[in-house]
Design a protein around this motif. Structure first.
Motif, mmCIF file in Angstrom:
data_model
loop_
_atom_site.group_PDB
_atom_site.id
_atom_site.type_symbol
_atom_site.label_atom_id
_atom_site.label_comp_id
_atom_site.label_asym_id
_atom_site.label_seq_id
_atom_site.Cartn_x
_atom_site.Cartn_y
_atom_site.Cartn_z
ATOM 1 N N GLN A 190 3.975 3.044 -15.700
ATOM 2 C CA GLN A 190 4.532 3.369 -14.385
ATOM 3 C C GLN A 190 5.194 2.140 -13.760
ATOM 4 O O GLN A 190 6.254 2.260 -13.129
ATOM 5 C CB GLN A 190 3.459 3.957 -13.465
ATOM 6 N N CYS A 242 -1.156 3.391 -19.251
ATOM 7 C CA CYS A 242 -0.317 4.260 -18.408
ATOM 8 C C CYS A 242 0.093 3.563 -17.110
ATOM 9 O O CYS A 242 1.194 3.785 -16.606
ATOM 10 C CB CYS A 242 -1.049 5.555 -18.105
ATOM 11 N N LEU A 243 -0.779 2.733 -16.578
ATOM 12 C CA LEU A 243 -0.416 1.973 -15.372
ATOM 13 C C LEU A 243 0.761 1.051 -15.677
ATOM 14 O O LEU A 243 1.684 0.899 -14.873
ATOM 15 C CB LEU A 243 -1.611 1.161 -14.870
ATOM 16 N N TRP A 267 -1.566 2.732 -5.961
ATOM 17 C CA TRP A 267 -1.986 1.324 -5.886
ATOM 18 C C TRP A 267 -0.867 0.456 -5.306
ATOM 19 O O TRP A 267 -1.096 -0.410 -4.447
ATOM 20 C CB TRP A 267 -2.374 0.858 -7.285
ATOM 21 N N LEU A 268 0.342 0.681 -5.788
ATOM 22 C CA LEU A 268 1.476 -0.111 -5.291
ATOM 23 C C LEU A 268 1.772 0.219 -3.835
ATOM 24 O O LEU A 268 2.048 -0.678 -3.025
ATOM 25 C CB LEU A 268 2.710 0.142 -6.167
ATOM 26 N N ALA A 269 1.712 1.499 -3.475
ATOM 27 C CA ALA A 269 1.966 1.879 -2.081
ATOM 28 C C ALA A 269 0.907 1.267 -1.171
ATOM 29 O O ALA A 269 1.215 0.753 -0.085
ATOM 30 C CB ALA A 269 1.996 3.406 -1.942
ATOM 31 N N ILE A 271 -1.924 7.199 -10.081
ATOM 32 C CA ILE A 271 -2.807 6.132 -9.594
ATOM 33 C C ILE A 271 -2.022 4.842 -9.380
ATOM 34 O O ILE A 271 -2.204 4.146 -8.383
ATOM 35 C CB ILE A 271 -3.981 5.916 -10.580
ATOM 36 N N GLN A 272 -1.121 4.528 -10.289
ATOM 37 C CA GLN A 272 -0.368 3.292 -10.126
ATOM 38 C C GLN A 272 0.572 3.374 -8.925
ATOM 39 O O GLN A 272 0.727 2.404 -8.183
ATOM 40 C CB GLN A 272 0.380 2.923 -11.414
ATOM 41 N N ASN A 273 1.189 4.539 -8.694
ATOM 42 C CA ASN A 273 1.998 4.703 -7.479
ATOM 43 C C ASN A 273 1.135 4.476 -6.240
ATOM 44 O O ASN A 273 1.544 3.796 -5.290
ATOM 45 C CB ASN A 273 2.597 6.115 -7.418
ATOM 46 N N LEU A 291 1.561 18.223 -0.872
ATOM 47 C CA LEU A 291 0.460 17.259 -0.995
ATOM 48 C C LEU A 291 -0.874 17.874 -0.569
ATOM 49 O O LEU A 291 -1.910 17.621 -1.202
ATOM 50 C CB LEU A 291 0.777 16.017 -0.144
ATOM 51 N N LEU A 298 -0.312 7.650 -13.927
ATOM 52 C CA LEU A 298 0.951 7.257 -13.288
ATOM 53 C C LEU A 298 0.827 7.428 -11.771
ATOM 54 O O LEU A 298 1.308 6.598 -10.993
ATOM 55 C CB LEU A 298 2.109 8.096 -13.825
ATOM 56 N N ARG A 304 13.036 7.427 -8.602
ATOM 57 C CA ARG A 304 12.669 7.490 -10.018
ATOM 58 C C ARG A 304 12.816 8.922 -10.556
ATOM 59 O O ARG A 304 12.359 9.856 -9.957
ATOM 60 C CB ARG A 304 11.219 7.016 -10.173
ATOM 61 N N ALA A 355 2.926 8.924 -2.118
ATOM 62 C CA ALA A 355 3.479 8.125 -3.220
ATOM 63 C C ALA A 355 2.833 8.546 -4.537
ATOM 64 O O ALA A 355 3.508 8.726 -5.554
ATOM 65 C CB ALA A 355 3.250 6.636 -2.957
ATOM 66 N N LEU A 360 9.865 -0.523 -2.404
ATOM 67 C CA LEU A 360 8.937 0.229 -3.255
ATOM 68 C C LEU A 360 9.063 1.733 -3.051
ATOM 69 O O LEU A 360 9.160 2.505 -4.018
ATOM 70 C CB LEU A 360 7.496 -0.207 -2.966
ATOM 71 N N TYR A 361 9.042 2.177 -1.804
ATOM 72 C CA TYR A 361 9.089 3.619 -1.564
ATOM 73 C C TYR A 361 10.418 4.231 -2.030
ATOM 74 O O TYR A 361 10.447 5.384 -2.448
ATOM 75 C CB TYR A 361 8.835 3.930 -0.081
ATOM 76 N N LEU A 384 9.186 2.185 -12.627
ATOM 77 C CA LEU A 384 9.668 1.840 -11.285
ATOM 78 C C LEU A 384 10.601 0.637 -11.339
ATOM 79 O O LEU A 384 11.641 0.614 -10.658
ATOM 80 C CB LEU A 384 8.485 1.564 -10.351
ATOM 81 N N HIS A 412 1.494 11.422 -5.207
ATOM 82 C CA HIS A 412 1.901 12.804 -5.503
ATOM 83 C C HIS A 412 3.370 12.881 -5.946
ATOM 84 O O HIS A 412 3.818 13.912 -6.436
ATOM 85 C CB HIS A 412 1.661 13.652 -4.253
ATOM 86 N N SER A 413 4.117 11.795 -5.779
ATOM 87 C CA SER A 413 5.522 11.738 -6.229
ATOM 88 C C SER A 413 5.641 11.215 -7.653
ATOM 89 O O SER A 413 6.758 11.016 -8.143
ATOM 90 C CB SER A 413 6.322 10.798 -5.327
ATOM 91 N N ALA A 414 4.536 10.970 -8.305
ATOM 92 C CA ALA A 414 4.595 10.419 -9.666
ATOM 93 C C ALA A 414 5.167 11.450 -10.634
ATOM 94 O O ALA A 414 5.113 12.655 -10.380
ATOM 95 C CB ALA A 414 3.199 9.998 -10.114
ATOM 96 N N ILE A 430 10.025 4.677 -5.754
ATOM 97 C CA ILE A 430 9.156 5.835 -6.047
ATOM 98 C C ILE A 430 9.924 7.138 -5.853
ATOM 99 O O ILE A 430 9.790 8.070 -6.644
ATOM 100 C CB ILE A 430 7.889 5.769 -5.158
ATOM 101 N N VAL A 436 0.488 6.753 1.360
ATOM 102 C CA VAL A 436 -0.046 6.274 0.084
ATOM 103 C C VAL A 436 -0.313 7.448 -0.864
ATOM 104 O O VAL A 436 0.025 7.401 -2.055
ATOM 105 C CB VAL A 436 -1.326 5.432 0.346
#
Lengths: 207, 207
Positions: free
Chosen positions: A130, A126-127, B133-135, B129-131, A195, B127, A10, B33, A3-4, A134, B35-37, A7, B30
């Protein structure tokens, strides 16, 4: 793919599409990932229109070119110069546009979690985007989100029903490679922020 | 964790929070992730307010309880009965609320890709938020998106500046487990639809 890694790798892809078709099973996995996204009240309010017809791709590309000129006309000096070097779309080169749309009528008459925030349905779409992005990255594909268009033009182009709103045109396709650095950073348009600039404790502005 | 595993295992978490604190390095990964969207014009228009203060959590929980009653009051018969069994938030139990907000002033005076679609900035926040959530899923955490609130209430609670809009309250925390089946499906509120229902070829409605 981890996953990372997905991310981190991408990218918003413009110039790297090879034009080779995406295999049906790969596209199915990518769309299934999108369709597995969370949605408000489990409304799953998204649709995916897969545009591969060359005349449709060209018509959309021409519309986007016009909108590029609109934006370029709003810029001056260094901004105009920097923008002039940036490719904003790979609509025809990718060979596949995925139009993602939002249908607020999906999910029944009372959508759980949407009574106070009407836009919650739009957020769900939007979710899904994403997840798609990915998954495409993990499959070695490129995705480029094009937003230089008028919603009514795109809705008409792919025949969206009344009330269904286009949210994105995603160029999806095989790529020669994915750049390490985002295009907008490489061309000097913007730089990523640390961040710590966007994290607050209990109250906005407190760290 | 493999990307597809994270997509499949991710759940909207309500009842499973253990209340144990999230380690700082885990939370950093998390949030990184998120912030990388991707974001429109690389505007990175999101902020994350980490709410851990118990009185703030309780105040928000009480507001959400009130909004739950508003929604419940709109339902009748089987819908009212089914909804009455569904837990909609784990605000205090998770011990951490992440308020994600959208700042349209981020990204300079001309945001590349936003001139024709004002909501493109809001889409970017989702986008991220989804990153997140997955992280969180990959880190073994649960995330529950709470949307039973009024935006002005939440904006005031965490002191968002004028013009900055709250997009989500995410309960984030350690969990005993993640359910295999989404709560809303388990409790009979809604069922997931097949992918084929939402995929179209070239024109909406064509397969």
């Amino acid at each position: 793919m981890d996953l990372y890694d997905a991310i981190r790798r991408r990218r918003d892809t413009r110039a790297e599409f090879s034009g080779e078709p995406v295999a049906a099973d790969v596209l199915e996995r990518v769309l299934s990932a999108a369709h597995s996204a969370p949605s408000v009240g489990m409304s799953q309010p998204w649709d995916f229109v897969l545009v591969r017809d060359p005349p449709l791709l060209e018509t959309f590309r021409n519309h986007v070119s016009t909108e590029r000129e609109v934006f370029a006309g709003s810029l001056e000096g260094e901004r105009a110069e920097t923008f002039s070097k940036i490719k904003i779309e790979g609509i025809c080169e990718s060979g596949l546009g995925v139009v993602v749309s939002y249908d607020p009528s999906r999910g029944g008459s009372a959508v759980l979690g949407r009574h106070a925030i009407a836009d919650a349905g739009l957020y769900s779409v939007c979710l899904a985007i994403q997840n798609l992005w990915l998954a495409a990255t993990a499959e070695g594909l490129g995705v480029g989100w094009v937003s230089f268009y008028r919603e009514e033009f795109l809705a008409s182009l792919v025949g969206l029903p009344e009330g269904v709103r286009p949210v994105a045109w995603l160029c999806v396709g095989q790529v020669s490679s994915l750049p390490d650095v985002p295009d907008l950073e490489r061309f000097g348009w913007r730089h990523r922020s640390p961040l710590a600039d966007v994290v607050h404790e209990n109250r906005y502005g407190a760290s």
